[in-house]
Design an enzyme around this catalytic site. Structure first.
Site, PDB file in Angstrom:
ATOM      1  CB  CYS A 236       1.311   6.143   9.979  1.00  0.00           C
ATOM      2  SG  CYS A 236      -0.488   6.130   9.842  1.00  0.00           S
TER       3      CYS A 236
ATOM      4  CG  ASP B 198      -2.224   2.292  12.377  1.00  0.00           C
ATOM      5  OD1 ASP B 198      -2.145   1.635  13.427  1.00  0.00           O
ATOM      6  OD2 ASP B 198      -2.881   1.920  11.380  1.00  0.00           O
TER       7      ASP B 198
ATOM      8  CG  HIS C   5       1.593   1.479   8.726  1.00  0.00           C
ATOM      9  ND1 HIS C   5       0.454   0.730   8.820  1.00  0.00           N
ATOM     10  CD2 HIS C   5       1.183   2.761   8.755  1.00  0.00           C
ATOM     11  CE1 HIS C   5      -0.602   1.527   8.904  1.00  0.00           C
ATOM     12  NE2 HIS C   5      -0.187   2.762   8.866  1.00  0.00           N
TER      13      HIS C   5
ATOM     14  CB  CYS D  30      -1.239   3.074   5.702  1.00  0.00           C
ATOM     15  SG  CYS D  30      -1.469   4.726   6.374  1.00  0.00           S
TER      16      CYS D  30
HETATM   17 ZN   LIG Z   1      -1.207   4.542   8.561  1.00  0.00          ZN
END
Ligand SMILES: [Zn+2]
Length: 510
Positions: free
Chosen positions: A167, A169, A235, A246
């Site tokens: 991801c 992130d 995650h 997420c």
């Molecule tokens: Zn994420």
């Protein structure tokens, strides 16, 4: 394995003796073996590489401190902006505390107009990032086992290429170098919001890889029966599952896993339908608990693909092997995987299980890293990124919560990734009147004629698209940009080619 080198003081101006690993250290460690070194530190798991943990922690702390000092130092500078010797004082403080020479065009005329603190803040973040990148490419602070050794290992698992999509992130930006302890040069990494990777982009990469195997026998010959491994990394947060999971999947771990799995299957199907060789693709689904970096890897099902419901948890492996001998780690972990999944013991999944065992083994060091340095749970379990990285590249960003990634070629096509990034920075910075610093980046291959010029045009284009998508924030100077390109064939650092904090640009500029 990290191999540090004795260096002069770094660009970021902080002592780096902690991370340096001398030849004597290396020799000492080789004599002892990783497990024995770990046992010298009370409380570590026998599989933990404690020396590597120390090096990684020193690097992470030093780099993040350079970014985190910016705001307090600028607060101090702001206090005497009306003094007659303001520029001299400001430069002295910046040199002393930030190791930066501030740009005069942002310090002038403060007797008549207020200091543009937002712009100065963004400039400092960009300059700190530029120095961070220069250091990464010149000193190679995260240099690991040789590419050849890693390639040999993945081929022994039956793969020729390993392609990860975590991801976007920022809490997953250290997935490769820290959480999984893999050499960042040995694997492909492309991040997407929610790990919802671009299937066409992966298909294109697969075609490139297979073509190279046919034409140049690199990384190995097409006649070798090895496969392409595509992994997606989602995650969740074990302490605040409904809030700090997420964002792209509404903080729902099951949805995050399903979303990533759907892209993996689409990619495999895409190769099958387009080239009649879907069997040459192996899939892996990994979840990361962003509180403590413990991973879970989904076990293979009867078809060899990741089972959405059945996974092996690194924390369970950690506990089960607490008193094991490191020399037996691969066998012991493989057996634990096989206990979780009958399909894991099948002959054609042996390589996959071997690779899974390596990831779980490596993750034990990271579990101890968080235990020892952060008491088992990060204090910043939520977002704490320092800037947004948008475009193509960012190999040098291997640290947790430093950067929110938006891997994209156009803002329009990946609007979700950009919007999520601005939303995160609205909470972190914009709400407090601080701008969101956005590094717009495009890596190119210098051996292709005209590639640099196209990359420069591309970053300008992305900057304009950002200004068009967020006109108010841009106008008010709440989004600032730095435009950079990089020749990735030459292993050079980044080259700054424009941006809104440059002389003569007003507001967020475009
Ligand atoms: Zn994420």
């Amino acid at each position: 394995m990290l191999v540090g080198r004795q260096k002069r003081a770094g660009h970021l101006g902080l002592a780096r003796s902690n991370r340096v690993r001398t030849a004597a250290d290396v020799a000492h460690r080789q004599r002892l073996g990783a497990g024995n070194v770990a046992r010298m530190h009370t409380g570590f798991h026998p599989f933990t590489n404690a020396v590597e943990n120390d090096c990684l922690f020193a690097y992470e702390s030093r780099c993040k401190a350079a970014f985190d000092k910016i705001e307090p130092v600028l607060r101090e500078i702001a206090q005497f902006q009306h003094d007659s010797n303001f520029i001299i004082k400001a430069q002295e403080l910046a040199r002393l505390l930030l190791n930066l020479e501030l740009p005069e065009h942002l310090l002038e005329n403060t007797w008549i107009a207020p200091l543009e603190m937002g712009k100065l803040y963004a400039w400092c973040v960009f300059e700190t990032f530029r120095l961070f990148a220069d250091e990464f490419y010149s000193d190679k602070p995260l240099a690991q086992e040789s590419d050849a050794d890693f390639q040999h290992f993945i081929e022994s698992c039956g793969f020729h290429t390993v392609d990860f999509s975590p991801c976007a992130d920022g809490r997953l930006a250290h997935t490769i170098s820290y959480v999984l302890r893999l050499p960042y040069k040995g694997v492909r990494r492309k991040s997407y919001a929610g790990a919802m990777f671009d299937v066409e982009d992966s298909l294109q990469k697969w075609v490139e890889v297979e073509h190279r195997r046919l034409s140049e026998s690199l990384p190995n010959s097409a006649s070798e029966p090895t496969r392409y491994l595509k992994a997606a990394v989602y995650h969740y947060s074990s302490s605040l599952p409904g809030q700090e999971g997420c964002a792209a999947h509404g903080s729902d771990a099951a949805k995050a896993a399903e979303g990533a799995m759907s892209r993996l299957l689409a990619f495999q199907q895409g190769v099958q339908n387009s080239f009649c060789c879907g069997a040459s693709i192996d899939l892996m689904l990994i979840g990361i608990d962003t509180d403590n970096d413990a991973i879970r890897i989904h076990c293979p099902d009867a078809s060899g693909n990741p089972d959405g419901e059945n996974y092996i948890d690194a924390q369970a492996v950690y506990d089960a092997t607490r008193h094991a001998n490191p020399a037996d780690s691969e066998r012991i972990i493989s057996e634990l995987i096989e206990q979780k999944s009958s399909a894991a013991s099948r002959e054609d999944n042996r390589g996959l299980v071997k690779f899974m065992a390596r990831l779980l083994f490596n993750n034990i060091s990271q579990i101890d890293y968080v235990r020892n340095n952060f008491n088992g749970c990060y204090s910043d379990i939520g977002h704490q990124e320092r800037f947004i990285g948008m475009g193509v590249g960012f190999e040098e960003v291997q640290l947790r919560n430093l950067t929110y990634f938006a891997y994209l070629k156009t803002v329009e096509q990946n609007a979700t990734d950009v919007d999520v990034g601005i939303k995160i920075f609205t909470g972190l910075n914009i709400k407090r009147g601080l701008p969101a610093p956005v590094v717009i980046r495009y890596d190119y291959h210098g051996n292709v004629p005209g590639a640099r010029e196209r990359a420069v045009a591309k970053v300008h284009c992305l900057q304009q698209a950002m200004a068009a998508r967020f006109p108010e924030q841009t106008q008010q100077g709440l989004i600032h940009t730095m435009l950079v390109v990089r020749d990735c064939s030459a292993d050079n650092s980044i080259e700054v080619v424009g941006g809104s904090t440059q002389p003569g640009v007003t507001g967020g500029g475009h």
